[in-house]
Design a protein around this motif. Structure first.
Motif, PDB file in Angstrom:
ATOM      1  N   GLU A   1      -4.206  -2.741  -6.020  1.00  0.00           N
ATOM      2  CA  GLU A   1      -4.929  -1.561  -5.542  1.00  0.00           C
ATOM      3  C   GLU A   1      -4.838  -0.437  -6.569  1.00  0.00           C
ATOM      4  OE1 GLU A   1      -6.777  -1.539  -3.054  1.00  0.00           O
ATOM      5  OE2 GLU A   1      -6.059  -2.936  -1.536  1.00  0.00           O
TER       6      GLU A   1
ATOM      7  N   SER B   1     -10.467  -5.183  -5.057  1.00  0.00           N
ATOM      8  CA  SER B   1     -10.086  -3.802  -4.789  1.00  0.00           C
ATOM      9  C   SER B   1     -11.306  -2.912  -4.934  1.00  0.00           C
ATOM     10  CB  SER B   1      -8.987  -3.341  -5.759  1.00  0.00           C
ATOM     11  OG  SER B   1      -8.595  -2.010  -5.480  1.00  0.00           O
TER      12      SER B   1
ATOM     13  N   ASN C   1       0.843  -1.200   0.000  1.00  0.00           N
ATOM     14  CA  ASN C   1       0.000   0.000   0.000  1.00  0.00           C
ATOM     15  C   ASN C   1       0.873   1.243   0.000  1.00  0.00           C
ATOM     16  OD1 ASN C   1      -1.861   2.012   2.121  1.00  0.00           O
ATOM     17  ND2 ASN C   1      -2.736   1.263   0.222  1.00  0.00           N
TER      18      ASN C   1
ATOM     19  N   ASN D   1      -2.139  -1.619   5.194  1.00  0.00           N
ATOM     20  CA  ASN D   1      -2.803  -0.379   4.793  1.00  0.00           C
ATOM     21  C   ASN D   1      -2.355   0.764   5.689  1.00  0.00           C
ATOM     22  OD1 ASN D   1      -5.858   1.277   4.780  1.00  0.00           O
ATOM     23  ND2 ASN D   1      -4.858   0.729   2.873  1.00  0.00           N
TER      24      ASN D   1
ATOM     25  N   LYS E   1      -0.896   5.070  -6.336  1.00  0.00           N
ATOM     26  CA  LYS E   1      -1.528   6.185  -5.620  1.00  0.00           C
ATOM     27  C   LYS E   1      -1.117   7.508  -6.255  1.00  0.00           C
ATOM     28  CE  LYS E   1      -3.529   5.713  -2.289  1.00  0.00           C
ATOM     29  NZ  LYS E   1      -4.959   5.523  -1.959  1.00  0.00           N
TER      30      LYS E   1
ATOM     31  N   THR F   1       0.190  -1.959  -6.174  1.00  0.00           N
ATOM     32  CA  THR F   1      -0.515  -0.791  -5.645  1.00  0.00           C
ATOM     33  C   THR F   1      -0.079   0.476  -6.365  1.00  0.00           C
ATOM     34  OG1 THR F   1      -0.984   0.452  -3.609  1.00  0.00           O
ATOM     35  CG2 THR F   1       1.230  -0.451  -3.845  1.00  0.00           C
TER      36      THR F   1
ATOM     37  N   ARG G   1     -12.847  -5.633   1.344  1.00  0.00           N
ATOM     38  CA  ARG G   1     -12.505  -4.217   1.458  1.00  0.00           C
ATOM     39  C   ARG G   1     -13.711  -3.426   1.941  1.00  0.00           C
ATOM     40  NH1 ARG G   1      -8.089  -5.749   1.541  1.00  0.00           N
ATOM     41  NH2 ARG G   1      -6.313  -5.160   0.233  1.00  0.00           N
TER      42      ARG G   1
ATOM     43  N   SER H   1      -3.235  -9.596  -0.921  1.00  0.00           N
ATOM     44  CA  SER H   1      -1.874  -9.134  -0.930  1.00  0.00           C
ATOM     45  C   SER H   1      -0.893 -10.153  -0.384  1.00  0.00           C
ATOM     46  CB  SER H   1      -1.790  -7.845  -0.128  1.00  0.00           C
ATOM     47  OG  SER H   1      -2.471  -7.866   1.058  1.00  0.00           O
TER      48      SER H   1
ATOM     49  N   ASN I   1      -7.980  -2.942   6.133  1.00  0.00           N
ATOM     50  CA  ASN I   1      -8.466  -1.672   5.605  1.00  0.00           C
ATOM     51  C   ASN I   1      -8.712  -0.684   6.739  1.00  0.00           C
ATOM     52  OD1 ASN I   1     -11.221  -0.736   3.397  1.00  0.00           O
ATOM     53  ND2 ASN I   1      -9.170   0.073   3.544  1.00  0.00           N
TER      54      ASN I   1
ATOM     55  N   GLU J   1       0.512   5.629   0.523  1.00  0.00           N
ATOM     56  CA  GLU J   1      -0.393   6.686   0.972  1.00  0.00           C
ATOM     57  C   GLU J   1       0.376   7.988   1.127  1.00  0.00           C
ATOM     58  OE1 GLU J   1      -4.218   8.136   2.133  1.00  0.00           O
ATOM     59  OE2 GLU J   1      -3.560   6.267   1.202  1.00  0.00           O
TER      60      GLU J   1
END
Length: 508
Positions: free
Chosen positions: A426, A363, A126, A169, A484, A482, A256, A316, A211, A128
């Motif tokens: 993701e 996802s 993940n 996560n 982002k 993943t 999720r 995952s 999550n 972020e």
């Protein structure tokens, strides 16, 4: 599939210009022509440069004084009219579609992003960004959390043994406080100003925690895990020993859980192909079996016949539990009570070509404006993967109590690369909701609703349409798990099974 090359928008036609000039009132022309003079104009500042560019553009570079000035004034007046009028040729934001498309089409891995890797942390599960875009956090398989400066690609810190098992996560509560969850069944709170130790550890789940969501209105942290539980944590009253919590919801085969941006709905996906939607969400109430409103499975409708196949993506590192759901055939679940809050809708979102075969939703993401949900789905045969966009249909007429609300409609879809079986990929929306970044084999694809990267609301198809590929980038040596987007910069990141993180930014 369409090619990834965007098409340039056409220049305004002369007849449209003439129509707008004829329809404008004298006052509008006066307002446009009496623009203020920049104080920098006499000193070769920005005003002089813009004026010169307008003259050059309209005069063909000949430099004829009055004629160039007149043409520049005419062009400026047309731009002003576009701004003050209404209609399809008015919104200045539409002019940005072509620029944004060109920016995203030119995205390439940063040359120094190869350094965003170590030999110890394992697969990247993940990514972020902090809300201000100043920090990129990485959840890793081998108990670590990495922190990077996304602008300089500089490694800031490694949280060694952040958990006792793989980190799944990460979720920021604000610009300094963030939470991590792990297969060790715990959630940890961290403060960027003091990373030498956790703020606190939260215990309550009985299995892997996958999550984390956060309700900014009530300041409740919401977590979900493979124990089937959704738990709320009152961060208003946390101490070093933890914070008060309670089980909010339970369902089998939970994968999720997401909250809509306004926290009015909760969506839950399951490995048995169900999508649960809690409407009029109230996280202060705990839901027990038997207290729900009408629960009945129903396929979300297709607006046209789709092409073949389903989708695949797994958990995952962990394979997906693909046991048959006890209500797979559409039998109604236990349902009693008529609470006006937390009414539950159960759907089996339909995938093109998958009418007769089950699927697993691995996802789950939501449009940043709350317009749609983005799903990565797989067939029970594990032979194909799909990315699907389902529009929320609000304001539908009331239905009989025995009928489901069916508030989702499939609008766009695309087939994905069927690689990395047993791992969840993701995907994510861009901050403006115009683009989707989807892991695609050893790279990523940028997908849009049309070639101009238009808003979903502006290019809603009458019949289900294919997502358009804007650009594909292959920058990893292993399966990408993943991706982002940065919330503040024209940048996005991806992480793969071998532990490498790649940053992408425009390259000219």
């Amino acid at each position: 599939m369409s090619s990834g090359q965007p098409s340039d928008s056409k220049e305004p036609r002369a007849d449209l210009l003439r129509e707008e000039e004829e329809e404008e009132e004298e006052s509008d022309e006066d307002r446009c022509s009496s623009r203020p003079t920049s104080p920098q104009a006499g000193r070769g500042g920005a005003g002089t440069q813009v004026s010169w560019e307008l003259e050059a553009a309209t005069d063909g570079g000949t430099g004829s004084g009055d004629r160039g000035s007149s043409a520049a004034d005419s062009l400026f007046a047309w731009i002003c009219k576009r701004t003050v009028r209404r209609g399809p040729f008015v919104d200045p934001a539409r002019d940005n579609f072509r620029n944004m498309t060109r920016l995203y089409s030119s995205m390439s891995p940063a040359t120094d992003s190869v350094n965003l890797s170590t030999q110890t942390h394992g697969a990247v599960f993940n990514l972020e960004y902090s809300p201000d875009g100043s920090v990129l956090t990485v959840a890793c398989e081998q108990t670590e959390v990495l922190l990077f400066d996304p602008v300089s690609s500089r490694h800031i810190k490694t949280l060694v043994e952040a958990h006792e098992d793989c980190v799944n996560n990460i979720r920021f509560l604000d610009n300094r406080l963030f939470a991590t969850c792990s297969d060790d069944t715990t959630i940890a709170l961290w403060d960027l100003r003091k990373l030498n130790s956790k703020v606190c550890s939260l215990h309550g789940h009985a299995s892997w925690v996958k999550n984390i969501e956060y309700d900014t209105h009530t300041r409740l942290l919401v977590t979900s895990g493979f124990d089937g539980n959704v738990i709320t944590w009152d961060t208003n009253r946390f101490t070093e020993d933890g914070c008060p919590h309670k089980k909010f919801f339970h369902t089998r085969y939970l994968m999720r859980m997401r909250l809509t941006p306004d926290c009015s709905k909760m969506l839950i996906s399951t490995s048995s192909g169900y999508l649960l939607i809690l409407h009029d969400l109230d996280l202060t109430q705990s839901l027990e079996v038997g207290s729900y409103r009408i629960l009945r499975s129903r396929r979300a409708p297709l607006s046209t016949e789709g092409s073949s196949a389903g989708s695949r993506s797994g958990g995952s590192r962990h394979t997906i539990d693909s046991k048959t759901h006890p209500h797979r055939e559409g039998k109604p679940l236990i349902c009693e009570g008529l609470s006006p809050r937390n009414s539950l809708e159960v759907l089996t979102p339909e995938i093109p070509g998958e009418r007769d075969r089950g699927n697993c939703i691995t996802s789950l993401q939501l449009h940043p404006k709350g317009w749609a949900t983005l799903l990565r789905c797989s067939s029970n045969m594990d032979d194909q993967e799909w990315t699907c966009v389902y529009e929320f249909q609000e304001g539908a007429p009331p239905r009989p109590p025995v009928s489901p609300r069916c508030s989702l409609r499939l609008t766009h879809y695309i087939e994905e690369a069927n690689v990395g079986r047993g791992y969840i990929k993701e995907l994510c929306f861009s901050p403006d909701g115009r683009l989707i970044c989807s892991p695609y084999g050893y790279g990523v694809r940028l997908l849009a609703f049309d070639e101009q990267c238009g808003e979903l609301a502006d290019c809603m198809p009458v019949r289900t349409a294919l997502l358009r590929e804007i650009r594909s980038i292959y920058s990893h040596s292993d399966v990408v798990l993943t991706s982002k987007f940065s919330p503040t910069h024209c940048q996005f990141a991806s992480g793969c099974l071998s532990g490498r993180v790649a940053l992408y930014q425009p390259h000219f």
